[in-house]
Scaffold this motif. Sequence first.
Motif, PDB file in Angstrom:
ATOM      1  N   GLN A  22       0.843  -1.191   0.000  1.00 37.20           N
ATOM      2  CA  GLN A  22       0.000   0.000   0.000  1.00 37.20           C
ATOM      3  C   GLN A  22       0.879   1.243   0.000  1.00 37.20           C
ATOM      4  O   GLN A  22       0.605   2.211  -0.721  1.00 37.20           O
ATOM      5  N   ALA A  23       1.956   1.221   0.792  1.00 38.71           N
ATOM      6  CA  ALA A  23       2.879   2.359   0.857  1.00 38.71           C
ATOM      7  C   ALA A  23       3.515   2.604  -0.509  1.00 38.71           C
ATOM      8  O   ALA A  23       3.690   3.758  -0.914  1.00 38.71           O
ATOM      9  N   GLU A  24       3.852   1.535  -1.236  1.00 38.86           N
ATOM     10  CA  GLU A  24       4.424   1.690  -2.583  1.00 38.86           C
ATOM     11  C   GLU A  24       3.427   2.372  -3.510  1.00 38.86           C
ATOM     12  O   GLU A  24       3.799   3.247  -4.298  1.00 38.86           O
ATOM     13  N   VAL A  25       2.160   1.977  -3.410  1.00 36.87           N
ATOM     14  CA  VAL A  25       1.125   2.584  -4.248  1.00 36.87           C
ATOM     15  C   VAL A  25       0.986   4.068  -3.919  1.00 36.87           C
ATOM     16  O   VAL A  25       0.942   4.917  -4.812  1.00 36.87           O
ATOM     17  N   PHE A  26       0.958   4.392  -2.622  1.00 36.60           N
ATOM     18  CA  PHE A  26       0.817   5.789  -2.217  1.00 36.60           C
ATOM     19  C   PHE A  26       2.021   6.613  -2.680  1.00 36.60           C
ATOM     20  O   PHE A  26       1.865   7.752  -3.144  1.00 36.60           O
ATOM     21  N   ASP A  27       3.220   6.048  -2.570  1.00 36.49           N
ATOM     22  CA  ASP A  27       4.424   6.741  -3.056  1.00 36.49           C
ATOM     23  C   ASP A  27       4.327   7.007  -4.548  1.00 36.49           C
ATOM     24  O   ASP A  27       4.684   8.085  -5.033  1.00 36.49           O
ATOM     25  N   PHE A  28       3.843   6.020  -5.295  1.00 41.81           N
ATOM     26  CA  PHE A  28       3.715   6.177  -6.738  1.00 41.81           C
ATOM     27  C   PHE A  28       2.684   7.250  -7.084  1.00 41.81           C
ATOM     28  O   PHE A  28       2.892   8.064  -7.985  1.00 41.81           O
ATOM     29  N   VAL A  29       1.596   7.280  -6.335  1.00 42.15           N
ATOM     30  CA  VAL A  29       0.574   8.309  -6.562  1.00 42.15           C
ATOM     31  C   VAL A  29       1.162   9.695  -6.289  1.00 42.15           C
ATOM     32  O   VAL A  29       0.925  10.641  -7.045  1.00 42.15           O
ATOM     33  N   GLU A  30       1.945   9.829  -5.216  1.00 44.95           N
ATOM     34  CA  GLU A  30       2.607  11.107  -4.911  1.00 44.95           C
ATOM     35  C   GLU A  30       3.535  11.505  -6.058  1.00 44.95           C
ATOM     36  O   GLU A  30       3.579  12.669  -6.463  1.00 44.95           O
ATOM     37  N   PHE A  31       4.287  10.537  -6.577  1.00 45.76           N
ATOM     38  CA  PHE A  31       5.179  10.793  -7.707  1.00 45.76           C
ATOM     39  C   PHE A  31       4.392  11.284  -8.919  1.00 45.76           C
ATOM     40  O   PHE A  31       4.761  12.279  -9.546  1.00 45.76           O
ATOM     41  N   LEU A  32       3.298  10.603  -9.244  1.00 46.86           N
ATOM     42  CA  LEU A  32       2.489  11.004 -10.397  1.00 46.86           C
ATOM     43  C   LEU A  32       1.893  12.395 -10.205  1.00 46.86           C
ATOM     44  O   LEU A  32       1.869  13.204 -11.143  1.00 46.86           O
ATOM     45  N   ALA A  34       3.125  14.840  -8.344  1.00 43.76           N
ATOM     46  CA  ALA A  34       4.205  15.824  -8.454  1.00 43.76           C
ATOM     47  C   ALA A  34       4.599  16.028  -9.908  1.00 43.76           C
ATOM     48  O   ALA A  34       4.824  17.160 -10.351  1.00 43.76           O
ATOM     49  N   ARG A  35       4.684  14.938 -10.666  1.00 45.40           N
ATOM     50  CA  ARG A  35       5.038  15.049 -12.085  1.00 45.40           C
ATOM     51  C   ARG A  35       3.964  15.807 -12.845  1.00 45.40           C
ATOM     52  O   ARG A  35       4.259  16.640 -13.704  1.00 45.40           O
ATOM     53  N   ASN A  36       2.705  15.567 -12.497  1.00 45.12           N
ATOM     54  CA  ASN A  36       1.607  16.273 -13.145  1.00 45.12           C
ATOM     55  C   ASN A  36       1.684  17.770 -12.854  1.00 45.12           C
ATOM     56  O   ASN A  36       1.469  18.595 -13.746  1.00 45.12           O
ATOM     57  N   GLN A  37       1.988  18.127 -11.600  1.00 41.83           N
ATOM     58  CA  GLN A  37       2.136  19.541 -11.248  1.00 41.83           C
ATOM     59  C   GLN A  37       3.273  20.168 -12.039  1.00 41.83           C
ATOM     60  O   GLN A  37       3.158  21.285 -12.540  1.00 41.83           O
ATOM     61  N   ALA A  38       4.383  19.452 -12.152  1.00 44.90           N
ATOM     62  CA  ALA A  38       5.544  19.978 -12.871  1.00 44.90           C
ATOM     63  C   ALA A  38       5.215  20.187 -14.345  1.00 44.90           C
ATOM     64  O   ALA A  38       5.634  21.174 -14.954  1.00 44.90           O
ATOM     65  N   GLU A  39       4.460  19.265 -14.916  1.00 48.54           N
ATOM     66  CA  GLU A  39       4.090  19.377 -16.332  1.00 48.54           C
ATOM     67  C   GLU A  39       3.171  20.555 -16.585  1.00 48.54           C
ATOM     68  O   GLU A  39       3.123  21.087 -17.683  1.00 48.54           O
ATOM     69  N   HIS A  40       2.457  20.973 -15.570  1.00 53.85           N
ATOM     70  CA  HIS A  40       1.521  22.084 -15.725  1.00 53.85           C
ATOM     71  C   HIS A  40       2.044  23.366 -15.082  1.00 53.85           C
ATOM     72  O   HIS A  40       1.278  24.257 -14.745  1.00 53.85           O
ATOM     73  N   GLY A  41       3.350  23.436 -14.885  1.00 57.85           N
ATOM     74  CA  GLY A  41       3.969  24.648 -14.366  1.00 57.85           C
ATOM     75  C   GLY A  41       3.623  24.970 -12.934  1.00 57.85           C
ATOM     76  O   GLY A  41       3.652  26.128 -12.537  1.00 57.85           O
ATOM     77  N   GLN A  42       3.296  23.963 -12.141  1.00 63.79           N
ATOM     78  CA  GLN A  42       2.921  24.202 -10.758  1.00 63.79           C
ATOM     79  C   GLN A  42       3.929  23.551  -9.821  1.00 63.79           C
ATOM     80  O   GLN A  42       3.571  22.993  -8.794  1.00 63.79           O
ATOM     81  N   GLU A  43       5.214  23.656 -10.172  1.00 57.15           N
ATOM     82  CA  GLU A  43       6.231  23.020  -9.338  1.00 57.15           C
ATOM     83  C   GLU A  43       6.236  23.638  -7.948  1.00 57.15           C
ATOM     84  O   GLU A  43       5.975  24.809  -7.770  1.00 57.15           O
ATOM     85  N   LYS A  44       6.561  22.810  -6.971  1.00 58.33           N
ATOM     86  CA  LYS A  44       6.715  23.307  -5.612  1.00 58.33           C
ATOM     87  C   LYS A  44       8.081  23.967  -5.493  1.00 58.33           C
ATOM     88  O   LYS A  44       9.033  23.553  -6.127  1.00 58.33           O
ATOM     89  N   GLN A  48       8.539  24.504  -0.107  1.00 59.79           N
ATOM     90  CA  GLN A  48       7.303  23.724  -0.034  1.00 59.79           C
ATOM     91  C   GLN A  48       7.565  22.225  -0.157  1.00 59.79           C
ATOM     92  O   GLN A  48       6.640  21.434  -0.060  1.00 59.79           O
ATOM     93  N   SER A  49       8.802  21.839  -0.346  1.00 60.94           N
ATOM     94  CA  SER A  49       9.128  20.442  -0.594  1.00 60.94           C
ATOM     95  C   SER A  49       9.041  19.587   0.661  1.00 60.94           C
ATOM     96  O   SER A  49       9.003  20.086   1.787  1.00 60.94           O
ATOM     97  N   SER A  50       9.036  18.277   0.467  1.00 52.52           N
ATOM     98  CA  SER A  50       9.009  17.362   1.603  1.00 52.52           C
ATOM     99  C   SER A  50      10.309  17.451   2.395  1.00 52.52           C
ATOM    100  O   SER A  50      10.320  17.237   3.607  1.00 52.52           O
ATOM    101  N   LEU A  51      11.418  17.789   1.732  1.00 53.96           N
ATOM    102  CA  LEU A  51      12.686  17.969   2.444  1.00 53.96           C
ATOM    103  C   LEU A  51      12.577  19.131   3.423  1.00 53.96           C
ATOM    104  O   LEU A  51      12.987  19.022   4.579  1.00 53.96           O
TER     105      LEU A  51
END
Length: 75
Positions: A22-32, A34-44, A48-51
């Motif tokens: 389940q954690a792997e799925v949630f990590d993958f969803v977070e990745f997708l 974030a990538r979607n935000q980056a593709e639409h010019g909404q980078e953090k 604002q990052s997790s770091l």
Amino acid sequence: MGLKMSYAELIEKLQQLPEAKQAEVFDFVEFLAARNQAEHGQEKTLAQSSLASLITHPQLVADFTPLSREEANAR
């Protein structure tokens, strides 16, 4: 591209997985997301990052004492 399963079916399948999967799925969803935000010019920003979140709200471990510089270099 259409969805082939309903959200309820997806949730049901997720619940059947062990926690680690389940954690792997949630990590993958977070990745997708974030990538979607980056593709639409909404980078953090870095602030604002997790770091940044880890730096400003560090995880505390009970009964943990970090090594001193001397202890770390002696190993």
